[in-house]
Enzyme design. Structure first.
Site, PDB file in Angstrom:
ATOM      1  N   TYR A 100       0.837  -1.200   0.000  1.00  0.00           N
ATOM      2  CA  TYR A 100       0.000   0.000   0.000  1.00  0.00           C
ATOM      3  C   TYR A 100       0.871   1.248   0.000  1.00  0.00           C
ATOM      4  O   TYR A 100       1.829   1.349   0.773  1.00  0.00           O
ATOM      5  CB  TYR A 100      -0.947   0.000   1.205  1.00  0.00           C
ATOM      6  CG  TYR A 100      -1.966  -1.105   1.099  1.00  0.00           C
ATOM      7  CD1 TYR A 100      -3.234  -0.869   0.574  1.00  0.00           C
ATOM      8  CD2 TYR A 100      -1.631  -2.406   1.455  1.00  0.00           C
ATOM      9  CE1 TYR A 100      -4.151  -1.893   0.428  1.00  0.00           C
ATOM     10  CE2 TYR A 100      -2.540  -3.444   1.310  1.00  0.00           C
ATOM     11  CZ  TYR A 100      -3.799  -3.183   0.794  1.00  0.00           C
ATOM     12  OH  TYR A 100      -4.697  -4.206   0.632  1.00  0.00           O
ATOM     13  N   GLY A 101       0.507   2.197  -0.849  1.00  0.00           N
ATOM     14  CA  GLY A 101       1.303   3.410  -1.001  1.00  0.00           C
ATOM     15  C   GLY A 101       1.284   4.324   0.194  1.00  0.00           C
ATOM     16  O   GLY A 101       2.109   5.234   0.288  1.00  0.00           O
ATOM     17  N   HIS A 362      33.360  37.934   8.554  1.00  0.00           N
ATOM     18  CA  HIS A 362      32.189  38.717   8.946  1.00  0.00           C
ATOM     19  C   HIS A 362      31.518  39.386   7.751  1.00  0.00           C
ATOM     20  O   HIS A 362      32.180  39.909   6.870  1.00  0.00           O
ATOM     21  CB  HIS A 362      32.531  39.861   9.926  1.00  0.00           C
ATOM     22  CG  HIS A 362      33.768  39.673  10.732  1.00  0.00           C
ATOM     23  ND1 HIS A 362      33.772  39.046  11.946  1.00  0.00           N
ATOM     24  CD2 HIS A 362      35.059  40.024  10.504  1.00  0.00           C
ATOM     25  CE1 HIS A 362      34.997  39.029  12.437  1.00  0.00           C
ATOM     26  NE2 HIS A 362      35.795  39.604  11.580  1.00  0.00           N
ATOM     27  N   ASN A 385      28.813  40.482  -8.610  1.00  0.00           N
ATOM     28  CA  ASN A 385      28.929  39.493  -9.687  1.00  0.00           C
ATOM     29  C   ASN A 385      27.831  39.591 -10.737  1.00  0.00           C
ATOM     30  O   ASN A 385      27.889  38.898 -11.753  1.00  0.00           O
ATOM     31  CB  ASN A 385      28.923  38.079  -9.098  1.00  0.00           C
ATOM     32  CG  ASN A 385      27.666  37.777  -8.298  1.00  0.00           C
ATOM     33  OD1 ASN A 385      27.105  38.649  -7.656  1.00  0.00           O
ATOM     34  ND2 ASN A 385      27.226  36.528  -8.330  1.00  0.00           N
ATOM     35  N   SER A 404      38.439  45.858   4.842  1.00  0.00           N
ATOM     36  CA  SER A 404      37.007  45.915   5.148  1.00  0.00           C
ATOM     37  C   SER A 404      36.260  46.820   4.170  1.00  0.00           C
ATOM     38  O   SER A 404      36.812  47.770   3.620  1.00  0.00           O
ATOM     39  CB  SER A 404      36.806  46.434   6.569  1.00  0.00           C
ATOM     40  OG  SER A 404      37.401  45.566   7.510  1.00  0.00           O
TER      41      SER A 404
END
Length: 455
Positions: A100-101, A362, A385, A404
């Site tokens: 049974y499924g 970070h 990008n 940074s």
């Protein structure tokens, strides 16, 4: 004698209260029907037939990768009628196994026991004893314990209600027997359906051997009828997975807050998994990996001695040995961390390789980027990008130092051992071994006064 499996999966599933067909709902990240098919394949049948109805083409479309023969039951007239749709495709000499499924956790061990203990010309059923058998068909036996028939719950007589041994629906016999018995079924019952279980009484009447094999546990034969039953079965399955992993040397901090959603999850000994971790798809964790709380890993490999800190989301990534990720990191598909690399908090990567010993600690986005070894990516660095139409690649060579708050407008290359001054926006290559700064010189405007509000 070959084995042919018939999986009944045509039920409407109204109690699921869902527009998604019941058999497509997942348990442990895999659709219910697919789980049953995967179990059936372990028995090495020559054919698996799936009788479907509700959801029709949607079911086939979603599960078209399964190696099964699809058979549509256009009218849902009962389990006997469903098997009747498939039995013409079985050879007379075949042993037929009916599953049974919506019974996703039936074990190969129980099914093998059923097949091995049913005489070649007989009929065998999987039975179970439940504390509360309400709603399920009862096994009727004679004074000697022989199975006489199976009575569906809606047709059970009052004196039979106390019987706690139930029929799971899972059955095996020969195709020849089914071809003989199925046309004899009638729908003279409360539901006006053709019950497959009525073949048991027909077998007994013929003197055909009928036997029962007990399920190993109630959960393996539990059908899914509504969302609550699915939820309970899901938690049972997750506890099983947690136990299996724990016995293999994995520390699961809290089995009640652990989810494995996929078949190909490999975890080596001495891995520690904290609470609320979700593993999806194909996941491999090598020795001494530590996974912090609230982490999601999907289709990802993690090398030994690596730590994934809290609240990180990682998909389709390769993380090699001795790395550190997070907390609050996001690694999107195509991300690769070479050995000893480090990705810190609020860093996002996509289609990016971070070289051996390199780090982005970070507040950084790295997309379509190749980064060499021993590179330092400063806080707030962004690889730009996407130009609105196409994605472009950034290359940062070995030993580079990115200050940074730097924006790298791709395509460009930062040369070996180059240093990029903080706050720079680069749109051209930066040469190796040089300091490149791309920002306006600081200046102070003398005599400037801050604006004041008008009276």
């Amino acid at each position: 004698m070959g084995l042919s499996v018939i999986i009944l999966a045509a039920g409407q599933g109204k109690r699921m209260a869902s527009s998604t067909p019941k058999i497509l709902h997942p348990l442990g990240g895999i659709p219910l029907l697919e789980r049953v098919v995967n179990t059936a394949r372990l028995l090495n049948p020559h054919t698996i037939h799936v009788v479907y109805g509700n959801g029709g083409s949607h079911v086939r479309e979603k599960l078209n990768y399964l190696p099964v023969h699809w058979i549509e039951q256009s009218q849902q007239l009962g389990t006997g009628h469903a098997v009747l749709q498939a039995i013409p495709f079985c050879q007379n000499e075949d042993r037929v196994l009916i599953l049974y499924g919506d019974v996703p956790l039936i074990s190969p061990k129980t099914l093998n026991s059923l097949l091995e203990n049913t005489p070649s010309n007989g009929l065998g059923v999987v039975v179970a004893e439940l504390p509360d058998p309400t709603g399920l068909g009862r096994i009727i036996r004679d004074d000697f314990g022989n199975i006489l028939s199976i009575v569906e719950h809606k047709d059970v007589a009052e004196h039979q209600l106390k019987i706690r041994e139930i029929n799971t629906g899972i059955m095996t016999t020969t195709a020849m027997n089914l071809k003989k018995w199925l046309p004899q079924l009638n729908n003279n019952n409360c539901q006006k359906e053709y019950y497959l279980t009525d073949t048991v009484a027909l077998a007994v009447a013929e003197g055909c051997p009928v036997g029962g094999v007990a399920a190993q546990c109630c959960e393996e034969v539990q059908g899914v009828n509504d969302r609550w039953e699915l939820t309970k079965l899901e938690r049972y399955y997750q506890r099983l997975m947690a136990k299996k992993l724990s016995l293999a040397g994995v520390t699961i901090i809290d089995p009640e807050r652990f989810d494995a959603r996929g078949e190909n999850i490999e975890i080596a000994p001495d891995v520690v998994i904290d609470v609320n971790v979700i593993l999806e798809g194909n996941v491999q964790l090598d020795r001494n990996v530590r996974i912090g709380p609230n982490v999601i890993l999907k289709n990802t490999t993690v090398g030994e001695n690596t730590e994934i800190h809290a609240n990180s989301v990682i998909e389709a990534a390769v993380i090699k040995a001795n790395c550190s990720v997070g907390p609050f990191a996001r690694l999107r598909p195509g991300s690769v961390l070479e050995e000893g690399a480090k990705v810190g908090n609020f860093v996002e990567m996509k289609k990016t390789t971070l070289g051996r010993g390199s780090k982005a600690n970070h507040l950084t986005y790295l997309g379509d980027t190749i980064i060499g070894k021993n590179v330092n990516v400063g806080a707030g660095t962004i690889t730009c990008n996407y130009d609105g139409a196409n994605k472009w690649q950034t290359k940062i060579e070995d030993g580079a130092f990115i200050g940074s708050n730097v924006a790298l407008v791709a395509p460009l290359t930062v040369g070996k051992n180059a240093t990029i001054g903080a706050g720079s926006t680069l749109s051209q290559d930066a040469p190796p071994d040089q300091l490149t700064v791309a920002r306006e010189r600081q200046r102070t405007i003398k005599g400037w006064h801050r604006p004041t509000k008008k009276e």
